[in-house]
Write a protein that holds these residues in place. Structure first.
Motif, PDB file in Angstrom:
ATOM      1  N   UNK A 171      42.156  37.070  49.502  1.00  0.00           N
ATOM      2  CA  UNK A 171      40.790  37.604  49.422  1.00  0.00           C
ATOM      3  C   UNK A 171      39.746  36.523  49.135  1.00  0.00           C
ATOM      4  N   UNK A 172      40.187  35.258  49.126  1.00  0.00           N
ATOM      5  CA  UNK A 172      39.293  34.116  48.947  1.00  0.00           C
ATOM      6  C   UNK A 172      38.429  34.227  47.682  1.00  0.00           C
ATOM      7  N   UNK A 173      39.016  34.747  46.633  1.00  0.00           N
ATOM      8  CA  UNK A 173      38.317  34.858  45.351  1.00  0.00           C
ATOM      9  C   UNK A 173      38.653  33.608  44.544  1.00  0.00           C
ATOM     10  N   UNK A 174      37.643  32.835  44.247  1.00  0.00           N
ATOM     11  CA  UNK A 174      37.816  31.548  43.559  1.00  0.00           C
ATOM     12  C   UNK A 174      37.327  31.592  42.113  1.00  0.00           C
ATOM     13  N   UNK A 175      36.714  32.686  41.706  1.00  0.00           N
ATOM     14  CA  UNK A 175      36.149  32.808  40.358  1.00  0.00           C
ATOM     15  C   UNK A 175      37.260  32.689  39.314  1.00  0.00           C
ATOM     16  N   UNK A 232      32.266  46.026  49.673  1.00  0.00           N
ATOM     17  CA  UNK A 232      33.136  45.711  50.820  1.00  0.00           C
ATOM     18  C   UNK A 232      34.385  44.943  50.414  1.00  0.00           C
ATOM     19  N   UNK A 233      34.239  43.994  49.504  1.00  0.00           N
ATOM     20  CA  UNK A 233      35.392  43.218  49.051  1.00  0.00           C
ATOM     21  C   UNK A 233      36.406  44.128  48.356  1.00  0.00           C
ATOM     22  N   UNK A 234      35.922  45.018  47.521  1.00  0.00           N
ATOM     23  CA  UNK A 234      36.809  45.954  46.822  1.00  0.00           C
ATOM     24  C   UNK A 234      37.504  46.888  47.810  1.00  0.00           C
ATOM     25  N   UNK A 235      36.796  47.308  48.829  1.00  0.00           N
ATOM     26  CA  UNK A 235      37.399  48.180  49.844  1.00  0.00           C
ATOM     27  C   UNK A 235      38.528  47.464  50.597  1.00  0.00           C
ATOM     28  N   UNK A 236      38.364  46.161  50.839  1.00  0.00           N
ATOM     29  CA  UNK A 236      39.435  45.378  51.478  1.00  0.00           C
ATOM     30  C   UNK A 236      40.666  45.320  50.568  1.00  0.00           C
ATOM     31  N   UNK A 237      40.429  45.142  49.277  1.00  0.00           N
ATOM     32  CA  UNK A 237      41.536  45.089  48.317  1.00  0.00           C
ATOM     33  C   UNK A 237      42.235  46.444  48.257  1.00  0.00           C
ATOM     34  N   UNK A 238      41.465  47.519  48.253  1.00  0.00           N
ATOM     35  CA  UNK A 238      42.046  48.872  48.214  1.00  0.00           C
ATOM     36  C   UNK A 238      42.873  49.139  49.475  1.00  0.00           C
ATOM     37  N   UNK A 239      42.400  48.664  50.620  1.00  0.00           N
ATOM     38  CA  UNK A 239      43.171  48.803  51.868  1.00  0.00           C
ATOM     39  C   UNK A 239      44.521  48.086  51.728  1.00  0.00           C
ATOM     40  N   UNK A 240      44.504  46.892  51.149  1.00  0.00           N
ATOM     41  CA  UNK A 240      45.730  46.120  50.902  1.00  0.00           C
ATOM     42  C   UNK A 240      46.664  46.899  49.975  1.00  0.00           C
TER      43      UNK A 240
END
Length: 189
Positions: free
Chosen positions: A99-103, A6-14
Motif C-alpha cells: 500500500x506504499x505507506x511509509x509513515x 480511497x486508501x482505506x477502501x483498497x486495504x479493506x478490499x485486500x
C-alpha cells in the motif's frame, strides 16, 4: 464514525480477499482505534490505517512469515517465535510494500501491536489496546476495561498489558523481552 477514504477502501478490499476470517475483528479494531484516537486528540487517519493493517500478516503460515522477514530484514527467528509474534512485523512489511505507506508512526504502531516496547507512542498504545479490547473478542476482561480506556487511558492500558501477559503465561508461551520492557516502563513511569 469516520468514513473510509480511497486508501482505506483498497486495504479493506485486500482484507476481504485474503483475510475474510479476520474482517470482523479488523474492522472492529479500526472502529475502536478511531474512537480512542478521537478522544485523546491523536490523528484518526493514522489510527484507522494502522488498525486496518495490523493483522495483514495473518494470511500467512509461520514458515511463510519467517521467509518474508528473512527476505526483508535478514533476520532468522527461532521456531519458538510463532505467528502470534511474527505477524506484526509481516503486517508492517505488507503495509509498506503493498500500500506504499511509509509513515513510520503507522508502521511502528502495526509492528508493536502484539508485544509492545518500553517507549511506545500514543498511537502504538491505541492499536495495542484496541486489538485486545475490540467488542467482537467477547472477553469479560475486555468488556470491563473497554469503558475505562475512555476515562483513564494509562490505567486501562496497564490493565490490557497485564491481561496480555497473563494470557501468554497461562499458555506457557514465550514472553517477549519487549513486553517485559513495556510492563516495566508502565510501572516505573
Amino acid at each position: 464514525m469516520k468514513e473510509f477514504n480511497n486508501q482505506e477502501l483498497k486495504i479493506i478490499k485486500y482484507i476481504k480477499e485474503y483475510l475474510p476470517f479476520r474482517e470482523k475483528h479488523i474492522l472492529s479494531t479500526r472502529e475502536l482505534s478511531v474512537e480512542i484516537a478521537e478522544k485523546y486528540n491523536i490523528d484518526i487517519n493514522k489510527a484507522s490505517i494502522a488498525a486496518l493493517c495490523h493483522d495483514l500478516g495473518k494470511r500467512y503460515k509461520d514458515d511463510e512469515m519467517r521467509k518474508i522477514i528473512l527476505e526483508n530484514d535478514n533476520i532468522e527467528y527461532p521456531k519458538y517465535i510463532t505467528g502470534a509474534l511474527l505477524h506484526a512485523r509481516v503486517s508492517s512489511i505488507i503495509t509498506e510494500k503493498e500500500f506504499n505507506i511509509k509513515d513510520k508512526e503507522i508502521l511502528n504502531a502495526i509492528e508493536s501491536h502484539t508485544v509492545g516496547h518500553g517507549n511506545m507512542s500514543m498511537l502504538e498504545k491505541i492499536i495495542y489496546a484496541a486489538d485486545y479490547l475490540e467488542p467482537t473478542r467477547k472477553l469479560e476482561t475486555a468488556d470491563r476495561i473497554r469503558e475505562k480506556i475512555f476515562i483513564d487511558f494509562n490505567k486501562a492500558f496497564l490493565e490490557v498489558v497485564l491481561e496480555s501477559i497473563s494470557f501468554v503465561l497461562s499458555k506457557n508461551q514465550y514472553l517477549s523481552d519487549k513486553t517485559i520492557e513495556l510492563y516495566n516502563s508502565l510501572v516505573t513511569g
